[in-house]
Design an enzyme around this catalytic site. Structure first.
Site, PDB file in Angstrom:
ATOM      1  N   ASN A  94     -88.695  32.148 -49.595  1.00 46.64           N
ATOM      2  CA  ASN A  94     -87.777  33.047 -48.891  1.00 46.64           C
ATOM      3  C   ASN A  94     -87.467  32.567 -47.485  1.00 46.64           C
ATOM      4  OD1 ASN A  94     -86.989  35.320 -50.526  1.00 46.64           O
ATOM      5  ND2 ASN A  94     -89.187  35.772 -50.688  1.00 46.64           N
ATOM      6  N   ARG A 142     -87.491  39.288 -45.024  1.00 52.16           N
ATOM      7  CA  ARG A 142     -87.500  37.932 -45.577  1.00 52.16           C
ATOM      8  C   ARG A 142     -86.867  36.958 -44.580  1.00 52.16           C
ATOM      9  NH1 ARG A 142     -86.531  41.046 -50.319  1.00 52.16           N
ATOM     10  NH2 ARG A 142     -88.144  40.774 -51.904  1.00 52.16           N
ATOM     11  N   ASP A 164     -99.131  20.315 -53.268  1.00 49.37           N
ATOM     12  CA  ASP A 164     -99.309  21.203 -52.114  1.00 49.37           C
ATOM     13  C   ASP A 164     -99.816  20.333 -50.966  1.00 49.37           C
ATOM     14  OD1 ASP A 164    -100.196  23.443 -50.293  1.00 49.37           O
ATOM     15  OD2 ASP A 164     -99.842  24.663 -52.064  1.00 49.37           O
ATOM     16  N   ARG A 199     -88.414  43.804 -61.915  1.00 50.05           N
ATOM     17  CA  ARG A 199     -88.691  45.103 -61.281  1.00 50.05           C
ATOM     18  C   ARG A 199     -87.739  46.174 -61.779  1.00 50.05           C
ATOM     19  NH1 ARG A 199     -89.485  42.288 -55.386  1.00 50.05           N
ATOM     20  NH2 ARG A 199     -91.760  42.374 -55.333  1.00 50.05           N
ATOM     21  N   ASP A 224     -86.290  40.485 -59.217  1.00 53.63           N
ATOM     22  CA  ASP A 224     -85.458  41.686 -59.063  1.00 53.63           C
ATOM     23  C   ASP A 224     -85.101  42.262 -60.432  1.00 53.63           C
ATOM     24  OD1 ASP A 224     -85.374  41.354 -56.195  1.00 53.63           O
ATOM     25  OD2 ASP A 224     -84.029  39.665 -56.561  1.00 53.63           O
ATOM     26  N   HIS A 244     -81.062  37.966 -52.789  1.00 52.64           N
ATOM     27  CA  HIS A 244     -82.471  38.316 -52.985  1.00 52.64           C
ATOM     28  C   HIS A 244     -83.088  38.909 -51.722  1.00 52.64           C
ATOM     29  CE1 HIS A 244     -86.484  38.231 -54.639  1.00 52.64           C
ATOM     30  NE2 HIS A 244     -86.907  37.398 -53.699  1.00 52.64           N
ATOM     31  N   ILE A 265     -98.570  32.563 -54.880  1.00 53.65           N
ATOM     32  CA  ILE A 265     -97.668  32.499 -56.034  1.00 53.65           C
ATOM     33  C   ILE A 265     -97.988  31.259 -56.868  1.00 53.65           C
ATOM     34  CG2 ILE A 265     -95.266  32.154 -56.770  1.00 53.65           C
ATOM     35  CD1 ILE A 265     -94.477  33.670 -54.123  1.00 53.65           C
ATOM     36  N   GLY A 266     -98.190  30.139 -56.177  1.00 51.03           N
ATOM     37  CA  GLY A 266     -98.339  28.861 -56.870  1.00 51.03           C
ATOM     38  C   GLY A 266     -99.451  28.846 -57.904  1.00 51.03           C
ATOM     39  N   GLY A 273     -96.081  23.782 -53.748  1.00 47.95           N
ATOM     40  CA  GLY A 273     -96.694  24.977 -53.165  1.00 47.95           C
ATOM     41  C   GLY A 273     -97.683  25.548 -54.169  1.00 47.95           C
ATOM     42  N   ILE A 313     -88.029  29.558 -54.853  1.00 48.42           N
ATOM     43  CA  ILE A 313     -88.642  30.879 -54.684  1.00 48.42           C
ATOM     44  C   ILE A 313     -88.844  31.165 -53.193  1.00 48.42           C
ATOM     45  CG2 ILE A 313     -90.779  32.184 -55.093  1.00 48.42           C
ATOM     46  CD1 ILE A 313     -91.002  30.644 -57.792  1.00 48.42           C
TER      47      ILE A 313
END
Ligand code: APR
Length: 316
Positions: free
Chosen positions: A121, A89, A36, A155, A152, A179, A15-16, A10, A119
């Protein structure tokens, strides 16, 4: 390929791309294999011009997936579709479940010993999905499959440092559970350096951490979910896995097959990472009455998410 090899599935996504950038700069990574279904050659060419030592290779489309993951020590998976405002999610389930199942089936053949960091979701379900696929193939090792919950933790540490005026880089907050939503349980009572919170602060901070992903989804107004902070978190976790492989034991929170909490098969707690992935489940430790209530309340929700993932694989 040179070890350690990290495969990123990905790699052209929101994100990738930044995650690839951070992994390319990680001095411990010798080979970064980017996979990808689109745009991999461009991302790989771009990253390959950076003067760090990791060798970058590009792999595009299902026919090149086997080579991307073959001999990988660590496989990081942010492949999938992200959330839009109004989505949970879990709303991502149908698309992302199929993506993770299909990737895991190839990993089972090409790289059954790799440490897999998911990662995509909903992580509460995609980790059981990958695990079921590996079980079916007879190569499942519960010590080697991880749901990445590092964001998490990141953050929580950012929000606590902001609230208390502390040094964010020295603030440590474990987060347990899962998550998504109420399954995200920050253990503020275990904050390091030791920090006192009023009941009111805890009652505000906890839901903010649980809903932090939605803050980003709403602010991005349709453009997706967290990418930059998630990339940082993913790179931090991948680095921890690589350090573990190299014999540097270290402790991270991660969503893994666990006996830490009764009545639920997967649960995030601090775990010790080492050469074989999870070396030791450290468990939730000493928690407050408030945190224990959250843990108890998360079990039913997690079991629902887990059962949905398992059923997805078994029914297909
Ligand atoms: N194999 C490999 N890559 C895939 C596949 C597949 N079968 N299907 C989609 N992709 C790629 C897309 O081509 C894209 O480059 O995954 C990437 C996803 O990128 P974005 O759409 O930008 O999504 P992103 O914001 O990166 O989030 C990806 O991570 O946090 C989770 O909830 C998030 O599940 C979502 C995932």
């Amino acid at each position: 390929s040179q070890a350690p090899k990290v495969a990123l599935l990905g790699a052209a996504g929101g994100i990738g791309q930044p995650l690839g950038l951070l992994l390319k700069q990680d001095p411990l990574v010798a080979h970064l294999a980017l996979y990808d279904v689109v745009n991999t050659p461009g991302v790989a060419a771009d990253l390959s011009h950076i003067d760090s030592n990791a060798k970058v290779t590009a792999h595009t489309g299902p026919k090149e997936l086997y080579a991307a993951v073959e001999n990988a020590d660590v496989i990081v998976i942010p492949a999938g579709v992200p959330r839009k405002p109004g989505m949970t999610r879990d709303d991502l389930f149908n698309t992302n479940a199929g993506i993770v199942r299909d990737l895991a089936a190839v990993i089972a053949k090409a790289s059954p010993k790799a440490l897999i960091a998911i990662i995509t979701n909903p992580v509460n379900s995609t980790v059981p999905i990958a695990s079921e696929v590996l079980k079916k193939a007879g190569v499942y090792d519960p010590k080697r499959v991880f749901g990445v919950t590092t964001l998490d933790v990141v953050r929580s540490q950012a929000f606590v440092a902001e609230l208390k005026g502390h040094d964010a880089s020295k603030t440590v907050v474990p987060v347990v559970g899962g998550h998504a939503g109420i399954t995200i349980i920050p253990l503020l009572s275990q904050t390091k350096p030791s920090t006192k919170f009023s009941d009111d602060e805890i009652a505000k901070l906890t839901p903010r951490i649980q809903d932090a992903g939605t803050e980003v989804v709403n602010a991005k107004a349709g453009a997706g979910s967290a990418t930059l902070s998630m990339a940082l978190a993913g790179a931090r976790f991948a680095n921890a896995l690589v350090r573990g492989i190299k014999g540097e034991k270290n402790v991270q929170c991660a969503y893994v097959a666990s006996d830490a909490v009764k009545g639920v098969e997967y649960f995030s707690t601090p775990v010790e990472l080492g050469p074989n992935g999870v070396e030791k489940i450290l468990g939730v430790g000493k928690v407050s009455a408030y945190e224990q209530k959250l843990i108890d309340a998360s079990v039913a929700e997690l079991n629902k998410n887990i059962a949905k993932g398992v059923a997805f694989v078994k029914g297909n």
